[in-house]
Design an enzyme around this catalytic site. Sequence first.
Site, PDB file in Angstrom:
ATOM      1  N   LYS A  89      -0.719  13.263 -16.861  1.00 53.96           N
ATOM      2  CA  LYS A  89      -0.233  12.053 -16.193  1.00 53.96           C
ATOM      3  C   LYS A  89      -0.141  10.874 -17.168  1.00 53.96           C
ATOM      4  O   LYS A  89       0.562   9.897 -16.897  1.00 53.96           O
ATOM      5  CB  LYS A  89      -1.140  11.689 -15.016  1.00 53.96           C
ATOM      6  CG  LYS A  89      -1.051  12.655 -13.826  1.00 53.96           C
ATOM      7  CD  LYS A  89      -1.944  12.181 -12.686  1.00 53.96           C
ATOM      8  CE  LYS A  89      -1.730  12.999 -11.414  1.00 53.96           C
ATOM      9  NZ  LYS A  89      -2.391  14.312 -11.451  1.00 53.96           N
ATOM     10  N   SER A 123      -5.649   9.875  -9.196  1.00 50.02           N
ATOM     11  CA  SER A 123      -5.005  11.040  -9.805  1.00 50.02           C
ATOM     12  C   SER A 123      -4.138  11.763  -8.787  1.00 50.02           C
ATOM     13  O   SER A 123      -4.069  12.998  -8.758  1.00 50.02           O
ATOM     14  CB  SER A 123      -6.053  12.006 -10.387  1.00 50.02           C
ATOM     15  OG  SER A 123      -5.475  12.839 -11.361  1.00 50.02           O
ATOM     16  N   SER A 145      -4.636  16.955 -15.284  1.00 48.49           N
ATOM     17  CA  SER A 145      -4.089  15.627 -14.965  1.00 48.49           C
ATOM     18  C   SER A 145      -4.043  14.671 -16.147  1.00 48.49           C
ATOM     19  O   SER A 145      -3.514  13.565 -16.007  1.00 48.49           O
ATOM     20  CB  SER A 145      -4.884  14.982 -13.820  1.00 48.49           C
ATOM     21  OG  SER A 145      -4.528  15.573 -12.588  1.00 48.49           O
TER      22      SER A 145
END
Length: 395
Positions: free
Chosen positions: A105, A160, A102
């Site tokens: 991101k 997340s 993640s």
Amino acid sequence: MNVRFPSRVAASSCALCVAGLLVLAPAAPAARTRPPDPGAPAGPETTGPPPSLLHRSGTQVRPRPGTPGPPVVSALSWVVADALTGEVLAAHDAHRRLPPASTLKILFALAVLPVLPGGIRHTVREEELAGIGPGSSLVGVAEDRTYRVTDLWHGVFLGSGNDAVRVLSALSGGRRDTIARMHAKARDLGAHDTRVLSPDGYDEPGQVSSAYDLAVFGRAGLRNPDFARYCATVDAYFPGRDGGTYGIRNTNRLLTGADGVRPYPGLIGVKNGYTAGAGNTLVAAARRQARTVVVSVMNPRTGGASAVYEEARALLDWGFRAAGRVDPVGSLDALRARPPAGPGPVSEAAPAAAARPVDDGPGWPEAGAVAGAAGLGAGAVVLLLRLAGSRIEWE
């Protein structure tokens, strides 16, 4: 009709023309070579690190005498950098390509935040949530529920949430356009190790980034006020399915102090991640007085789920101690696209033109000298003609 004037006047005029050329012409060669600055300090020249240093395997650091090296950590790859200057203070396998989880991101936010103002409201459709991978982290986005874009960004940065990423991707043109935008942003920043296949960082075969690229993304994010605000937010309320709200908390334990991890003093973000394929990943930045240090840590091999935070802590501590006491091993700006040298785009031929040797024909200084000499001679002719006006005869 002819103009006649005494030969003495003509001779004087020509003499002045020649004199002007002889006086000014030497200025052209002189302009080509400049003597060294007499005030330049003497001593050995200082050079930067070799361009390929960060591409070498193992730990790269250039400590000055008396400066301890970085801590020994178990992560497969890591980077410590000065966020203001972009100087890389130390690194280990900086360009090793690994799954980012993640932390990808961060790049998603860099690419999409500018095109989606936070005040927009959107009612989520069923198809926007289709195809989310099993085991994905979710913040709880529900179909037929209306959200502000700000709510969805809280879902991305704090929870997340892959579901929030899916909806924001749909709003910014769809998955394919979002991936293309992320690639373009990465290349613009000089992050050439990153290949995006899933905007949320969910494991996909061939999706990779590197500690170097992640540090580049984290540093760039902190320069965006919206990004910096979101990644530093600890708690927020998120719209629920029934019309109410519920609290969500940032999953970055180095920021919140959750699960027995001590919060890091001065931490200002950025983003953590985990997947089975990537292990634990983290980009973290902290500020002390006028200095900001950013670190990226990918996949510690020992120490469990908290190891990524403790290894980042150790690297941050070293970064603050070592700043100004080590020579950089590279720069987070080294590979980024250079801005155009002027108001318009620069053609591919521009660098070749700029590199032309000065002896390859006269330049502006030489041309100016010749023109000045010619102008002086012509001016002298006019002046003498005016002085001898009484002796000009018209026929």
